[in-house]
Design a protein around this motif. Structure first.
Motif, short mmCIF file in Angstrom:
data_model
loop_
_atom_site.label_atom_id
_atom_site.label_comp_id
_atom_site.label_asym_id
_atom_site.label_seq_id
_atom_site.Cartn_x
_atom_site.Cartn_y
_atom_site.Cartn_z
N LEU A 1 33.08 39.46 47.83
CA LEU A 1 33.75 40.43 49.34
C LEU A 1 34.72 39.94 49.65
O LEU A 1 35.48 40.74 50.60
CB LEU A 1 32.60 38.94 50.35
N VAL B 1 30.01 48.41 43.62
CA VAL B 1 29.73 47.61 43.29
C VAL B 1 28.85 48.57 41.94
O VAL B 1 29.65 47.99 40.56
CB VAL B 1 28.59 46.69 43.68
N MET C 1 33.01 40.05 55.44
CA MET C 1 33.25 39.57 54.38
C MET C 1 34.22 39.05 54.36
O MET C 1 34.08 37.93 52.65
CB MET C 1 33.30 41.12 53.41
N ILE C 2 35.40 39.16 54.60
CA ILE C 2 36.24 38.26 54.22
C ILE C 2 36.08 36.68 54.62
O ILE C 2 36.46 34.97 53.89
CB ILE C 2 37.55 39.20 54.99
N GLU D 1 35.53 56.44 49.85
CA GLU D 1 35.64 56.05 50.81
C GLU D 1 35.24 56.65 52.54
O GLU D 1 34.49 56.43 52.90
CB GLU D 1 36.72 55.11 51.09
N GLU E 1 30.10 49.60 55.89
CA GLU E 1 31.30 48.99 54.67
C GLU E 1 29.95 48.49 54.30
O GLU E 1 30.45 48.18 52.73
CB GLU E 1 31.93 48.31 55.70
N TRP E 2 28.95 47.32 54.26
CA TRP E 2 28.15 46.47 53.68
C TRP E 2 27.32 48.04 52.57
O TRP E 2 27.76 47.48 51.27
CB TRP E 2 26.59 46.48 54.08
N LEU F 1 29.58 49.41 49.86
CA LEU F 1 30.16 48.31 48.69
C LEU F 1 29.05 47.79 48.11
O LEU F 1 29.19 47.95 46.72
CB LEU F 1 29.88 46.94 49.47
N TYR G 1 37.16 42.78 48.22
CA TYR G 1 36.49 43.94 48.26
C TYR G 1 37.42 44.19 50.24
O TYR G 1 37.64 45.39 50.36
CB TYR G 1 35.35 43.83 48.30
N GLY G 2 37.58 42.92 51.43
CA GLY G 2 37.62 43.05 52.36
C GLY G 2 39.06 43.49 51.69
O GLY G 2 40.04 43.77 52.94
N PRO H 1 32.87 44.01 59.95
CA PRO H 1 31.70 44.31 58.71
C PRO H 1 32.98 43.20 58.00
O PRO H 1 32.73 42.66 56.62
CB PRO H 1 30.99 45.02 58.29
N VAL H 2 33.74 44.64 57.50
CA VAL H 2 35.03 44.27 56.67
C VAL H 2 35.95 42.33 56.78
O VAL H 2 35.62 41.46 55.93
CB VAL H 2 36.01 45.15 56.33
#
Lengths: 299, 513, 288
Positions: free
Chosen positions: C95, C189, A15-16, C170, C180-181, C184, C98-99, A11-12
């Protein structure tokens, strides 16, 4: 690579990806254009068809009679900027953070933020109106009281300060926002605890507020170093006149005069590339320095 | 919210060309109306792309302007003008050229760029077709058509330019101080100075403050915005011809010294505006009512006078002749037509080429001038019962002159009533024509205008060398350096590239002659 | 429990308020000048030099702009460019930042450098234009939105904001089993609202100031406010004034009104975002 890692990381990466796609499509693919610096580029022949000239454009740059003066002026203005402009927003943020009256703080912040939206044409225009040697309001006052007139706009020794102060005026309030955001992340419990310990405001500033800013200050400073050769064209161009040319001619104004107006695209690109390389060297150096002193760095 | 945005992005990344992210151009050509087909030969609608630099105020907001619609209908074309702010014009042209979609019509204000691109074969050679378009051909002399072009080729239509500016004076100040108006044949540079000094010292505006100047100047131009003064001292307007050689102003040591002595004294005695170094134009300077002698053209003088009369009811800028220097030297700066050109892209078919030339031939005719300058009757102006014309409220709100952008910024004929409209006061038209006729009596030309752009050294170093020379001139006038130091500036100009420019310009000159 | 203000604290307050008031005064007076001119007649502007209170009063500048078709359409274009552009900017940047803030992510260093490198090196306008052309984005707002979708500078600085969020959060979320979503959206956020508000503002200002990319990629009727404004503020070039010198009604009042009206939307929006970066976020509230 374990399955656990990928379950966590997938998922990370997702996002990128959209941002990364942007950088590839609109930043990296166009980088083939850097090759223009090594060509005698003609828009009709394109990047594929223009003649390669090797380092000729760079030779021309380094052989310019004014090259050293350009370098000196550019670096001096950047030095002024880093030494005096860079800390200004931090100071503004710290001051605003100490104001407890909410409405007053909001009002002051809006006032300090507003100059960011006044264009350079107007800012320089107002300065001339006030400080023109003959008709400037302030010089007329000075002369009326029997003082010497200040040749603020034409005496080369004032140029850098005028430029700097106008930058501060326009940008300090705006630049403070990012530091205020960093200060907002400070846990208010820290302040309460310090108050119980009997710390006064000076000590709280030193031991709580400034450390909270350290991270963002370091990052911004490293990024700033990447632009040691860059200056805003418009502002300098507006302040430039025949009398201050010795200190006000920088790469941007020079390229404008010899490159763009003549449509000499290759030369402009070569000058840009030279500036980028100097910036890269500076960043690599500063980034390393930051890491050695235990900071995160930018990459 | 984020998901929707992401989705939108993904969709557009994938089908960027279609659907929601459609390219506007395609929509537009589909939507354009059916051909009028009124003119016999023009059965097929032709799309014409123009890329034009826009100046103060910018171009029209879209291509539905009444004048464009008029032309679209009359010539059965779809005229698409793209206005690009002049500051970014060259950059925009470069990217368009690189994209392989050269516009059909461009106006190029830069002779250097014209030469560069002409030599790369970007423009259509008009020579074979010109004779079919006599009105267009008549807007310039054969020399003007040939300027900057290789032998036998015509890569652009010359823009007409003429001498216009001369010295004007505050006539009300002369009256107030009891100074008679200088006669054209007896107006010497010494007299100019004497009057200018009276303006600076005898409080001509009667406010009791020593805040007036004899004249002002610009710190950003080699002629300091007052070319008439340099002409009186025999300094070339850039370059002059002597014994078959072209000579740049920068080497005229004797003339510069005489001129600089004059200017330095003027600065010291407060006759010359103390702020001239930072002046980049005269517009506000003159309208503020603190300057006695001005360099302006007729229309500028009328507008400034109107503005001044709100402060001082008797104010008036009256036209003089350029002051006379030693040996009778005098002149009004006289530009050469043809430095600025309108060019056609080379990749067009015969039908489009003919249609464009037909359009331009009409453009510079009396009928074309009427439409392009005054606009459309009923939209931009009206005819009253007594036969006089007046602007409509629409045009008044938008601004007089906004209807004439195509005439002023693209192409205009060689008439001398640039911004005189049907509704302008008749004495303005007369005054303007008379002023141009008078200004032309004292030609002061840069004879190297056709050859300078072909010097590579000039292209590379001309502007920075010029800046440095100007710096020396300004510093001397402001009293920072002695007059003799101009010789150092001359030596530096020559050794750091000037000699090479002289040689290359003369080579080009002799090759043409 | 309140500790009594000490002498040092009082001195501190005096210094703080003194400096802030002085800075505000300095910031205000040129702003007042712009406002004053926007209500002045041309004659007063020409004859009075610098002043803060007009003796004459006219709305002609504002009325002229309000009735100017070019101004109104430029305003609409600027709003479109800014609203959609900023939504896109802040989404992609959040996004990505954060990643990249995950220290455990493999390839993170390379990715960070990939982002950073674009800050220094760029291919220039011609190749970028060709990409935009190839994608068929010319004469569409997408050209402006997409070519400035992520600012490398903002992404890097935002990443450093995310990195200062305590790691325990975390960890505890991972124990809860949320991915992770969720992490976030639910935790990071809300905790990072000051940073998100800051970068929203940065992007808004950047989009509002769109000038050059509009000139490169857009059509006449798509031009934003900054293009309109610049055209009012530029002086006529002397070489062209020989020919045109058209008598435009761009009085000083109209020019300054344009500056005021162009700046106004961002000045008005500021207080709404200001709330977020002026208030500390209670970590405890989120934890609990």
């Amino acid at each position: 690579m374990t399955r656990g890692y990928w379950r966590r990381a997938l998922p990370v990466y997702l996002m990128i990806v959209p941002g990364l796609l942007f950088f590839i499509v609109f930043k990296y693919i166009p980088m083939v254009g850097i090759s223009i610096a090594f060509m005698a580029y003609s828009p009709f022949d394109g990047i594929g068809g223009s003649e390669w000239v090797g380092l000729r454009n760079f030779h021309r740059l380094f052989a310019e009679g004014d090259f050293l003066a350009l370098l000196r002026n550019t670096l001096m203005l950047n030095l002024f900027d880093v030494l005096f402009f860079f800390p200004a927003p931090i100071l503004v943020a710290v001051l605003l953070n100490e104001i407890k009256a909410k409405r007053f703080k909001a009002a002051v912040q809006t006032i300090l933020y507003a100059p960011n939206f006044i264009s350079w044409v107007v800012i320089v225009g107002i300065t001339i109106l006030l400080f023109a040697t003959g008709s400037g309001g302030i010089n007329q006052l000075l002369a009326g009281w029997g003082f010497e007139r200040i040749e603020l706009m034409t005496d080369p020794s004032y140029f850098r300060w005028v430029w700097l102060l106008q930058n501060v005026w326009q940008g300090a309030g705006w630049g403070a926002i990012i530091f205020l955001a960093a200060l907002a992340a400070v846990d208010p419990l820290l302040y309460e605890a310090a108050a119980i310990d009997g710390a006064n405001r000076w000590r709280m500033l030193w031991h709580i507020a400034l450390p909270a800013l350290r991270n963002v200050i370091v990052v911004l400073l490293i990024l700033r170093m990447g632009h040691v050769m860059d200056l805003g064209f418009e502002h300098i161009f507006l302040l430039q006149n025949s009398m201050n040319l010795d200190v006000s001619e920088v790469f941007e104004t020079f390229v404008y005069k010899v490159g763009m107006t003549q449509g000499d695209y290759s030369y402009s690109t070569a000058v840009g590339l030279f500036k980028s390389i100097v910036g890269l060297i500076m960043v690599l150096f500063v980034n390393r320095l930051a890491k050695q002193t235990g900071q995160e760095g930018v990459f | 919210m984020k998901k929707t945005a992401l989705l939108m992005l993904a969709v557009c990344m994938a089908w960027g060309v279609t659907a929601g992210c459609a390219n506007k151009n395609e929509d537009r050509s589909a939507a354009s109306g059916s051909p009028a087909g009124s003119e016999g030969a023009q059965t097929e609608k032709v799309k014409i792309d123009m890329v034009i630099a826009s100046w103060k105020g910018g171009g029209w907001p879209d291509n539905n302007h009444p004048i464009i619609q008029y032309i679209d209908k009359k010539f059965n074309v779809d005229l698409q003008i793209q206005w690009v702010p002049n500051a970014n014009f060259v950059e925009k042209l470069n990217v368009i050229a690189a994209s392989g979609k050269m516009p059909d019509v461009i106006r190029l204000d830069s002779p250097a760029l014209f030469l560069k691109w002409a030599s790369q074969g970007a423009f259509l050679d008009l020579q074979p077709y010109l004779s079919q378009y006599p009105t267009l051909q008549k807007i310039a002399t054969p020399e003007e058509w040939a300027l900057l072009n290789p032998q036998g080729k015509v890569y652009g239509i010359p823009i007409y330019e003429t001498a216009q500016n001369t010295i004007y004076v505050r006539a009300d100040w002369l009256d107030k101080l009891g100074i008679p108006r200088p006669e054209a044949d007896a107006f010497t540079i010494d007299q100019f100075y004497e009057i200018a000094k009276a303006f600076a010292t005898q409080d001509p505006d009667g406010n009791g403050k020593p805040d007036t100047y004899g004249f002002s100047a610009l710190g950003n131009a080699m002629n300091l915005g007052m070319p008439e003064l340099q002409a009186a001292f025999g300094i070339a307007n850039g370059w002059k011809e002597e014994g078959g050689e072209l000579i740049p102003a920068q080497v005229q040591s004797k003339e510069w010294k005489a001129y600089l002595n004059f200017m330095q004294k003027a600065y010291q005695e407060g006759v010359l505006d103390k702020d001239f170094v930072t002046n980049t134009n005269f517009n506000e300077k003159y309208a503020q009512g603190k300057i006695g002698f001005a360099d302006m053209h007729y229309q500028f003088s009328r507008q400034t006078t109107q503005e001044l009369q709100k402060i001082a009811p008797n104010a008036e800028f009256a036209r003089l002749s350029p002051p006379i220097g030693e040996g009778g030297a005098r002149g009004n700066s006289t530009p050469s037509s043809g430095k600025i050109k309108v060019v056609l892209g080379k990749d067009m078919n015969a039908q489009k080429r003919d249609r464009i030339l037909e359009l331009l031939d009409w453009w510079v005719s009396a009928e074309g001038e009427d439409i392009l300058k005054n606009g459309i009757e009923g939209v931009h102006y009206r005819k009253g019962a007594d036969g006089t014309y007046e602007m409509t409220d629409t045009l008044k709100a938008e601004g007089e002159g906004r209807q004439s952008l195509m005439w002023n910024w693209i192409l205009r004929g060689n008439t001398n009533t640039f911004n005189i409209y049907k509704w302008s006061a008749p004495e303005w038209a007369q005054g303007m024509e008379q002023s141009i006729e008078d200004a032309r009596k004292y030609p002061y030309r840069n004879v190297a205008e056709g050859y300078l752009p072909s010097s590579p050294a000039y292209a590379e170093k001309g502007s920075t060398l010029g800046d440095k020379f100007l710096k020396a001139v300004v510093e001397i006038i402001a009293g920072k350096k002695p007059v003799e130091s101009i010789d150092d500036a001359i030596a530096e100009w020559k050794s750091s590239g000037g000699d090479q420019i002289i040689q290359e310009v003369n080579a080009a000159y002799k090759a043409k002659a | 429990m309140r500790v009594r203000a000490s002498g040092a604290d009082r001195a501190f307050a005096i210094v703080v308020y003194g400096l802030v008031l002085a800075a505000s005064a300095l910031a205000l007076f040129p702003l007042f000048y712009v406002l004053a001119i926007s209500f002045s007649t041309e004659t007063e502007y020409l004859t009075r030099g610098f002043y803060l209170l007009p003796r004459t009063f006219t709305l002609e500048g504002y009325l002229y702009l309000m009735s100017h078709p070019g101004f109104m359409s430029a305003l609409r274009n600027s709003v479109s460019i800014s609203v959609v552009g900023t939504l896109l900017n802040i989404t992609l940047t959040t996004l990505m930042a954060y990643g990249l803030s995950k220290t455990w992510l493999r390839g993170r260093k390379t990715l960070n450098f990939v982002v950073f490198f674009t800050l220094l090196f760029s291919g220039g306008i011609i190749p970028t234009y060709l990409v935009v052309q190839t994608l068929g984005l010319l004469n569409s707002f997408w050209a402006v939105w997409l070519t400035s979708a992520v600012s490398a500078f903002n992404a890097i600085v935002m990443r450093s904001f995310f990195q200062s969020v305590p790691k325990e959060l975390e960890e505890s979320a991972r124990i809860d089993g949320s991915g992770e979503w969720l992490l976030l959206i639910r935790i990071i956020v809300p905790l990072s609202l000051p940073a998100i508000a800051t970068f929203t503002l940065f992007y808004l200002a950047q989009n509002w100031n769109t000038y050059f990319s509009a000139i490169l990629y857009l059509d006449n009727d798509q031009m934003p406010l900054q293009v309109f404004l610049k055209q009012m503020l530029v002086e006529d070039d002397p070489s062209i004034s020989n020919a045109s010198s058209v008598a435009y009604p761009y009085t000083p009042a109209a020019r300054m009104s344009a500056i005021v009206l162009t700046a106004l939307p961002l000045l008005l929006i500021f207080p709404f975002l200001q709330r977020y970066f002026n208030q500390g976020v209670m970590l405890g509230a989120v934890k609990g």
